[in-house]
Every structure is written in structure tokens, then in C-alpha cells.
Write an enzyme that holds these catalytic residues in place. Sequence first.
Site, PDB file in Angstrom:
ATOM      1  N   MET A  41     -39.925  51.179 -42.865  1.00  0.00           N
ATOM      2  CA  MET A  41     -40.051  51.037 -44.112  1.00  0.00           C
ATOM      3  C   MET A  41     -40.842  52.574 -44.328  1.00  0.00           C
ATOM      4  O   MET A  41     -41.471  52.404 -45.451  1.00  0.00           O
ATOM      5  CB  MET A  41     -41.282  49.973 -44.279  1.00  0.00           C
ATOM      6  N   GLY A  42     -40.348  53.354 -43.709  1.00  0.00           N
ATOM      7  CA  GLY A  42     -40.738  54.852 -43.862  1.00  0.00           C
ATOM      8  C   GLY A  42     -42.221  55.121 -43.703  1.00  0.00           C
ATOM      9  O   GLY A  42     -42.847  54.520 -42.737  1.00  0.00           O
ATOM     10  N   HIS A  50     -42.563  55.550 -34.799  1.00  0.00           N
ATOM     11  CA  HIS A  50     -41.068  55.517 -35.188  1.00  0.00           C
ATOM     12  C   HIS A  50     -40.341  56.607 -34.553  1.00  0.00           C
ATOM     13  O   HIS A  50     -39.143  56.339 -34.137  1.00  0.00           O
ATOM     14  CB  HIS A  50     -41.130  55.759 -36.721  1.00  0.00           C
TER      15      HIS A  50
HETATM   16  O1  PAF Z   1     -41.650  46.841 -39.343  1.00  0.00           O
HETATM   17  C1  PAF Z   1     -41.336  47.170 -40.490  1.00  0.00           C
HETATM   18  O2  PAF Z   1     -41.205  48.435 -40.630  1.00  0.00           O
HETATM   19  C2  PAF Z   1     -40.434  46.270 -41.115  1.00  0.00           C
HETATM   20  O3  PAF Z   1     -41.068  44.992 -40.998  1.00  0.00           O
HETATM   21  C3  PAF Z   1     -39.030  45.945 -41.012  1.00  0.00           C
HETATM   22  C4  PAF Z   1     -38.507  45.508 -39.643  1.00  0.00           C
HETATM   23  C5  PAF Z   1     -38.341  47.574 -41.205  1.00  0.00           C
HETATM   24  C6  PAF Z   1     -38.044  44.967 -42.039  1.00  0.00           C
HETATM   25  O4  PAF Z   1     -38.553  45.528 -43.338  1.00  0.00           O
END
Ligand code: PAF
Length: 282
Positions: free
Chosen positions: A30-31, A37
Site C-alpha cells: 500500500m506504498g 518492503h
Molecule cells: O499488506 C499490505 O500492504 C496490504 O494488505 C496488501 C497485501 C498490499 C493488500 O492491500
Amino acid sequence: MKLVRSVKQMAALTAGYQQQRRRVGVVPTMGALHEGHLSLIRVAREQNDIVIVTIFVNPLQFGPQEDFKRYPRSLTKDRRLAAATGADLVFAPSITEIYPAGFQTGIDVGELVARWEGASRLGHFRGVATVVAILFQLTQPTNAYVGQKDYQQSVVIRRMAADLRFRCRIHVLPTVREADGLAMSSRNASLRPAERRQATVLVQALELARTRIQAGAGDAGPLIDEMRQLISAATSARIDYVAIVHARTLEPQWRLHGALAILVAVWIGRTRLIDNILVDVP
Ligand code: PAF
């Protein structure tokens, strides 16, 4: 690095990758990208020909009282970080690209979502499973990468991908932590300085559990009590749940043996944080 904003363009690129038999690694996010990440993107880079990072703050997975509007958004910085970490493409669609007028469908993943995050955040996993299925459909990953930090989410995504026969391997990679142990999360940015200091009670409670289990503790009840006491000593902490569960079924376990996940969800001021560890007790 490409920036793709439309579903049509993403689908066309995916068709090309499939024709060229490229291994596609997808990191759904979700950025507000952080080191957690980036660790997923790095592994995706090693294991695939094409690395796609999806960035979409998914309204369907936020409850009406939740922080959808407050959720941090930083596409320019995210693009720079994704490119520097080896992504080939950022797919950042708008809400109407993903949910055009008339959209109706939702995916429910049965009993796995009945408890914990699913109970505290009604409809949350329906939103997660639905958007992840759409993103997988549009990108057709060979491999997808998610963090263990959202443990229940990783179990739900695995179940959904298996049940819907996505030909995609789901990799769940270890939680990345700050120097003091706090699990990295985009929500940490909302903590005030005093709250940030107190937020380490989550990892401290998990470490306490690990120590007690390694020392031979056999019953979950007293251990959960002790974890709750430790967390409650922080003045800005309000416990949502502390649970010891079977690592695959997510059912509560009262005897401490087998593959266990220890889960905590705690409000620190206005910010809700979750964390977990996995423990295998032979
Ligand atoms: O973990 C996240 O950032 C969100 O829940 C995902 C897996 C991108 C789904 O929107």
C-alpha cells in the site's frame, strides 16, 4: 523503471511477459515503502526476471472508523525507492481502475478470518483477499512476496491463492525490525515520540514468550497473562488481543507444543500496531 497506472496497460504488459516466459515477481504493497518492503523487493529481484511492486491503498480493507484517509501516501518517494531496490515496474492504479462503477465481487476466506485481525477489523480480509486476487489476476505472478509482520494476512493470502488455483508461489519473508526491535510498519510514522518509545512493548512481550517457552513453559494461559501485564505497564498501550495459536489453522492453543504463532495487537495512543513471532516446540 516503468510507472503503470492503468489496468489495460498492466494487462498488456503481463500478456507480453507471459509470451516471453518471464518469471514475474510481485510485491503487493500500500506504498509508504520502508525497509520491510525493500527486503521483499530485493528477494524478488534475485528470484525473477521481472519485478513488479504494486502500490494501492485499498479502501475495501479499511473499516469506516479506520485510518484510510490518514494512511501515508508518498508515490514519488516510493517510486525512487522501488527503482533503487531493483523493481522494473510500479503498478499504482487509481481506485476507479481497480473498482470501476458496478464492481460487486468479494472474496471470503472462511474460518481463517473469523478471529484476531478478522474479528477486530470486520471486512478487512474480504478487502485484502479481493484486491490481492485482482492484482494477481492482472500481473500473473510466478512468485509473490509478503511480510510475516502481517501473519494472519500471509496465511489468508496463501489459502486464497491455493483455493483459487493461482499458479503463484507465495513467499512469506521475516519481519524487518528497527534497532530497538519494533517491527517496521508504515503506521509507526503516526506515533508521537513518547508513544514510539513505548511501542517496543509488543516485541518485548513476544521475546518474553519466546524465553518462557524455551525454558519449558507448557501452558499458554499464564504466559498470556504475563505478556498482558508487561504490555499494560506502558501507559499509552491498550491491548486488543494477545494470542497463542496454531501456526496454520490460527486456532488458539492452550498447550504449548507444535508449530505456534504468537500474535499481539495493541493500540499505542491512536495507532494500532500488530506483531508476531513463530515458535516451534518439538
Ligand atoms: O499488506 C499490505 O500492504 C496490504 O494488505 C496488501 C497485501 C498490499 C493488500 O492491500
